[in-house]
Write a protein that holds these residues in place. Structure first.
Motif, short mmCIF file in Angstrom:
data_model
loop_
_atom_site.label_atom_id
_atom_site.label_comp_id
_atom_site.label_asym_id
_atom_site.label_seq_id
_atom_site.Cartn_x
_atom_site.Cartn_y
_atom_site.Cartn_z
N TYR A 56 27.66 76.70 10.18
CA TYR A 56 26.38 76.09 10.59
C TYR A 56 25.49 75.85 9.37
O TYR A 56 24.90 74.79 9.21
CB TYR A 56 25.67 77.03 11.56
N LYS A 59 26.59 72.91 7.38
CA LYS A 59 26.20 71.63 7.98
C LYS A 59 24.72 71.33 7.72
O LYS A 59 24.35 70.19 7.41
CB LYS A 59 26.48 71.64 9.48
N ILE A 60 23.88 72.34 7.82
CA ILE A 60 22.44 72.15 7.59
C ILE A 60 22.19 71.76 6.13
O ILE A 60 21.42 70.85 5.84
CB ILE A 60 21.65 73.42 7.97
N LYS A 65 20.80 67.38 11.03
CA LYS A 65 19.56 67.84 11.66
C LYS A 65 19.86 68.97 12.64
O LYS A 65 20.88 68.93 13.33
CB LYS A 65 18.89 66.68 12.39
N ARG A 66 18.95 69.91 12.71
CA ARG A 66 19.14 71.04 13.63
C ARG A 66 19.33 70.57 15.06
O ARG A 66 20.11 71.14 15.81
CB ARG A 66 17.96 71.99 13.55
N LEU A 69 22.89 69.84 16.07
CA LEU A 69 23.87 70.93 16.12
C LEU A 69 23.96 71.49 17.53
O LEU A 69 22.93 71.78 18.15
CB LEU A 69 23.49 72.03 15.14
#
Length: 106
Positions: A56, A59-60, A65-66, A69
């Motif tokens: 995670y 990816k951030i 963008k949160r 996710l």
């Protein structure tokens, strides 16, 4: 059955001793309580959760963008049985249950 709460961390030994002293079969939410002498644990595997959290973060850091996710749930669980604790409270665990356990402490 006990629930995962911050209060459990500080009093886990006391909780396990209470259950054992009163011959209460208990299932706990974290493996640490089994290390303290608890009877059973069914919990998500923390190392797997941490690995997935790392993905995670990756990816951030790459700009996702949160909001894009997905919310994830644990997918790997562990079932642990402590036969020493079972013997202390006079409980016999059926063989069929022992076969399902990921780890049995003798």
């Amino acid at each position: 059955m006990t629930l995962p709460q911050p209060l459990m961390v500080g009093h886990r030994k006391r909780i396990v001793e209470f259950a054992s002293k009163n011959k209460l079969p208990a299932i706990y939410p974290t493996p640490e309580l089994i290390d303290e002498g608890g009877l059973m644990c069914y919990a998500s595997i923390y190392t797997d959760l941490f690995r997935r959290a790392g993905a995670y973060v990756d990816k951030i850091l790459k700009g996702v963008k949160r909001a894009d996710l997905p919310v994830e749930r644990p997918t790997k669980f562990e079932f642990i049985i402590n036969l020493k604790a079972a013997k202390q409270i006079g409980l016999t665990i059926p063989q069929s249950v022992l076969y399902r356990a990921d780890r049995v402490i003798k």
